[in-house]
Scaffold this active site. Structure first.
Site, PDB file in Angstrom:
ATOM      1  N   GLY A   1     -41.174  -5.271  75.039  1.00 39.98           N
ATOM      2  CA  GLY A   1     -39.781  -4.834  75.047  1.00 39.98           C
ATOM      3  C   GLY A   1     -39.350  -4.027  73.843  1.00 39.98           C
ATOM      4  O   GLY A   1     -38.153  -3.847  73.637  1.00 39.98           O
TER       5      GLY A   1
ATOM      6  N   PRO B   1     -46.870  -5.565  74.042  1.00 43.56           N
ATOM      7  CA  PRO B   1     -46.242  -4.255  74.258  1.00 43.56           C
ATOM      8  C   PRO B   1     -46.852  -3.493  75.428  1.00 43.56           C
ATOM      9  O   PRO B   1     -48.070  -3.532  75.638  1.00 43.56           O
ATOM     10  CB  PRO B   1     -46.496  -3.519  72.934  1.00 43.56           C
ATOM     11  CG  PRO B   1     -47.693  -4.191  72.329  1.00 43.56           C
ATOM     12  CD  PRO B   1     -47.724  -5.598  72.854  1.00 43.56           C
ATOM     13  N   GLY B   2     -46.004  -2.838  76.178  1.00 41.73           N
ATOM     14  CA  GLY B   2     -46.460  -1.894  77.201  1.00 41.73           C
ATOM     15  C   GLY B   2     -45.909  -0.527  76.829  1.00 41.73           C
ATOM     16  O   GLY B   2     -46.633   0.393  76.455  1.00 41.73           O
TER      17      GLY B   2
ATOM     18  N   ARG C   1     -38.837   6.801  87.092  1.00 42.79           N
ATOM     19  CA  ARG C   1     -37.837   6.180  86.205  1.00 42.79           C
ATOM     20  C   ARG C   1     -36.460   6.852  86.224  1.00 42.79           C
ATOM     21  O   ARG C   1     -35.440   6.159  86.248  1.00 42.79           O
ATOM     22  CB  ARG C   1     -38.373   6.102  84.769  1.00 42.79           C
ATOM     23  CG  ARG C   1     -39.682   5.291  84.663  1.00 42.79           C
ATOM     24  CD  ARG C   1     -40.210   5.222  83.244  1.00 42.79           C
ATOM     25  NE  ARG C   1     -39.390   4.389  82.400  1.00 42.79           N
ATOM     26  CZ  ARG C   1     -38.528   4.841  81.507  1.00 42.79           C
ATOM     27  NH1 ARG C   1     -38.385   6.132  81.304  1.00 42.79           N
ATOM     28  NH2 ARG C   1     -37.813   4.006  80.810  1.00 42.79           N
TER      29      ARG C   1
ATOM     30  N   TYR D   1     -33.657   4.294  87.166  1.00 38.53           N
ATOM     31  CA  TYR D   1     -32.838   3.796  86.052  1.00 38.53           C
ATOM     32  C   TYR D   1     -31.851   4.822  85.493  1.00 38.53           C
ATOM     33  O   TYR D   1     -31.033   4.476  84.646  1.00 38.53           O
ATOM     34  CB  TYR D   1     -33.734   3.399  84.868  1.00 38.53           C
ATOM     35  CG  TYR D   1     -34.874   2.471  85.156  1.00 38.53           C
ATOM     36  CD1 TYR D   1     -34.675   1.274  85.841  1.00 38.53           C
ATOM     37  CD2 TYR D   1     -36.150   2.770  84.699  1.00 38.53           C
ATOM     38  CE1 TYR D   1     -35.733   0.413  86.077  1.00 38.53           C
ATOM     39  CE2 TYR D   1     -37.222   1.918  84.922  1.00 38.53           C
ATOM     40  CZ  TYR D   1     -37.001   0.738  85.616  1.00 38.53           C
ATOM     41  OH  TYR D   1     -38.050  -0.106  85.836  1.00 38.53           O
TER      42      TYR D   1
ATOM     43  N   CYS E   1     -38.092  14.820 100.051  1.00 36.02           N
ATOM     44  CA  CYS E   1     -36.903  14.973 100.882  1.00 36.02           C
ATOM     45  C   CYS E   1     -36.024  13.752 100.680  1.00 36.02           C
ATOM     46  O   CYS E   1     -35.960  12.850 101.530  1.00 36.02           O
ATOM     47  CB  CYS E   1     -37.291  15.139 102.339  1.00 36.02           C
ATOM     48  SG  CYS E   1     -38.019  16.733 102.618  1.00 36.02           S
TER      49      CYS E   1
ATOM     50  N   TYR F   1     -44.952   3.100  82.889  1.00 37.17           N
ATOM     51  CA  TYR F   1     -44.273   2.910  84.170  1.00 37.17           C
ATOM     52  C   TYR F   1     -44.069   4.233  84.899  1.00 37.17           C
ATOM     53  O   TYR F   1     -43.011   4.493  85.456  1.00 37.17           O
ATOM     54  CB  TYR F   1     -42.940   2.149  83.968  1.00 37.17           C
ATOM     55  CG  TYR F   1     -43.153   0.905  83.146  1.00 37.17           C
ATOM     56  CD1 TYR F   1     -43.853  -0.166  83.674  1.00 37.17           C
ATOM     57  CD2 TYR F   1     -42.725   0.829  81.819  1.00 37.17           C
ATOM     58  CE1 TYR F   1     -44.105  -1.293  82.917  1.00 37.17           C
ATOM     59  CE2 TYR F   1     -42.977  -0.299  81.048  1.00 37.17           C
ATOM     60  CZ  TYR F   1     -43.677  -1.344  81.604  1.00 37.17           C
ATOM     61  OH  TYR F   1     -43.938  -2.455  80.851  1.00 37.17           O
TER      62      TYR F   1
HETATM   63  C1  LIG Z   1     -43.523  -5.803  81.353  1.00 39.22           C
HETATM   64  C2  LIG Z   1     -43.855  -6.886  80.445  1.00 39.22           C
HETATM   65  C3  LIG Z   1     -44.176  -6.620  79.105  1.00 39.22           C
HETATM   66  C4  LIG Z   1     -44.110  -5.248  78.508  1.00 39.22           C
HETATM   67  O1  LIG Z   1     -42.800  -4.784  78.346  1.00 39.22           O
HETATM   68  P1  LIG Z   1     -42.551  -3.396  77.595  1.00 39.22           P
HETATM   69  O2  LIG Z   1     -41.066  -3.259  77.605  1.00 39.22           O
HETATM   70  O3  LIG Z   1     -43.212  -2.334  78.389  1.00 39.22           O
HETATM   71  O4  LIG Z   1     -43.101  -3.510  76.234  1.00 39.22           O
HETATM   72  C5  LIG Z   1     -44.582  -7.680  78.335  1.00 39.22           C
HETATM   73  N1  LIG Z   1     -44.654  -8.939  78.818  1.00 39.22           N
HETATM   74  C6  LIG Z   1     -44.329  -9.238  80.097  1.00 39.22           C
HETATM   75  C7  LIG Z   1     -44.434 -10.623  80.586  1.00 39.22           C
HETATM   76  C8  LIG Z   1     -43.911  -8.222  80.950  1.00 39.22           C
HETATM   77  O5  LIG Z   1     -43.592  -8.514  82.202  1.00 39.22           O
END
Ligand SMILES: *Cc1c(COP(=O)(O)O)cnc(C)c1O
Length: 449
Positions: A249, A291-292, A332, A336, A365, A403
């Site tokens: 996050g 982190p993602g 996205r 969002y 479309c 994403y």
């Molecule tokens: C999606 C997710 C993340 C990664 O969130 P980011 O906002 O992309 O860093 C980490 N932990 C869990 C359990 C998630 O579902």
């Protein structure tokens, strides 16, 4: 679908007066991150458009920055692989020593096929798969994300070690849809259900060894720190806990005017809280983060072509650019109202010298297939000031790593999945996923006998 489309169009017309002009907040024109204008033309010539281009140097730099997260008694960084699950990306992170946060049983399998050991994977899922006992036997760590998941784990592995994901009652996220904490979120076990958790733990003689909280993507650092404190309080409730996982996050600015979280800044109070906890309880907890976005967001750009240009009158109207991609690659903005930098590049691979205001749309479309929504308002169109382009020129969509390839309205209008390539340190490009074929889209269809 026709009825839906008509409804959307009508809806949009009625909101047309609310059009936001020139979202380049301070007039800043967005720029390329790791590609040169000539690179963009080369990508088109080699792989066609649209193509996702990842940058290995950025992926490695972000992985190293995540590993430098302040910690008192040890750190495990798990890549939240749902952000972009391509094997080539997983292998880069494995080589940097990252572990995996999986969001489904299939992601666990995918990570193992990319070379991760089962013990390096933890699963926190909205749907605990029916085959979860096999994953556990191989070594995958489970974080029970609901009371029923905990119950199922207990039935399958009485006396076993398990993690518990709590919803700490507080959430934070870039938008309502990316907020996964608080009473409006179904993620994790509601903190007030703690007695019920203890009951199930007692019933199956489980050993809770991990507490997990993840409250959303694009979080406010102040909220995130507060949740860290609440999560440590949950660790007090379970003497067997050795690891606190604070999820992901960390907000990453994609647009030049958006701010990114400094992990060194958010991490210091967390480290101090772990030290205070150790002084208090004698327990030195290990920290995990997942982190993602932080790893992927600015590590990829989509190179796309302007395939049409439409003007709708002069006073009330707009100049629309139609790209050869859309919600099928980068969902996205439509989902969002997210803002992505859009950088114009001429067909010859140079930057334009004049600017213009455009509404940029995708190729589907569907009137909601929009690359320039108003911020956080996916259904309101807005104009963007950018380099002037014509049909055949390129637009590079920056900030498309997290994403995007992994989360799109795949195959809508039967558009095939775009190829993915990796820019290497020597400036060359390597294909990491081929463009999908129509045969592959149709492969699982069956004729009625
Ligand atoms: C999606 C997710 C993340 C990664 O969130 P980011 O906002 O992309 O860093 C980490 N932990 C869990 C359990 C998630 O579902």
């Amino acid at each position: 679908m026709l009825g839906h489309g008509r409804g959307r169009r009508h809806h949009q017309r009625s909101r047309a007066r609310a059009v936001v002009r020139a979202t380049a907040v301070d007039g800043r024109i967005e720029t390329l991150r790791f590609l040169t204008p000539a690179d963009a033309a080369k990508v088109k010539a080699t792989f066609g458009t649209p193509t996702y281009v990842y940058d290995r140097a950025t992926l490695v730099a972000q992985a190293d920055a995540a590993k430098a997260f302040p910690n008192a008694f040890g750190l495990t960084v798990r890549y939240a692989m749902k952000a972009s699950p391509n094997k080539a990306i997983l292998k880069i992170f494995k080589a940097r020593g990252l572990n995996i946060d999986a969001s489904s049983g299939y992601e666990c399998e995918r990570a193992m096929r990319a070379g991760f050991a089962a013990e390096d994977i933890s699963l926190s899922s909205q749907e605990l798969p029916t085959f979860f006992p096999d994953l556990v036997k191989q070594g995958v760590k489970i974080n029970a994300c609901s009371l029923s998941q905990l119950e199922r784990f207990g039935e399958a592995f009485p006396g076993g070690e398990v993690g518990v994901r709590f919803n700490p009652g507080l959430g934070s996220g870039g938008t309502g849809k990316t907020n996964v904490g608080g009473p409006s979120s179904s993620f994790g076990i509601w903190y007030e259900s703690l007695p019920k958790v203890k009951e199930i733990v007692e019933k199956y003689k489980l050993k809770v060894v991990r507490i997990h909280t993840h409250i959303g993507s694009g979080s406010d650092p102040a909220v995130w720190q507060k949740v860290s404190g609440m999560s440590l309080d949950l660790c007090r409730e379970f003497p067997g806990v050795t690891t606190l996982n604070l999820g992901g996050g960390y907000k990453v600015g994609r647009m030049s005017y958006e701010k990114s979280t400094d992990l060194q800044v958010v991490g210091v109070p967390v480290k101090e809280a772990f030290e205070a906890f150790a002084k208090d309880t004698g327990r030195q907890l290990k920290l995990e983060i997942e982190p993602g976005t932080f790893l992927l967001a600015n590590s990829c750009a989509v190179v796309t072509s302007v395939q049409d240009k439409v003007v709708t009158g002069t006073s009330e109207g707009h100049t629309f650019l139609k790209l050869d991609m859309g919600m099928t690659e980068v969902l996205r903005p439509s989902l969002y109202g997210s803002q992505h930098p859009l950088v114009s590049v001429s067909a010859a691979g140079t930057l334009p010298t004049t600017t213009a205001d455009y509404v940029v749309v995708g190729h589907c479309c569907e009137s909601g297939d929009l690359l320039t929504p108003a911020p956080d308002e996916p259904e309101t169109i807005s104009e963007r000031t950018m380099g002037e382009v014509n049909i055949g020129d390129l637009i590079v969509i920056e900030g498309s790593g997290a994403y995007c390839a992994g989360m799109s309205s795949k195959n809508y209008n039967s558009f095939p999945e775009a190829p993915e390539v990796m820019k290497l340190e020597d400036g060359s490009f390597a294909l990491i996923r081929q463009k999908q074929t129509l045969d592959q889209i149709l492969a699982n269809e069956c004729d009625i006998a």
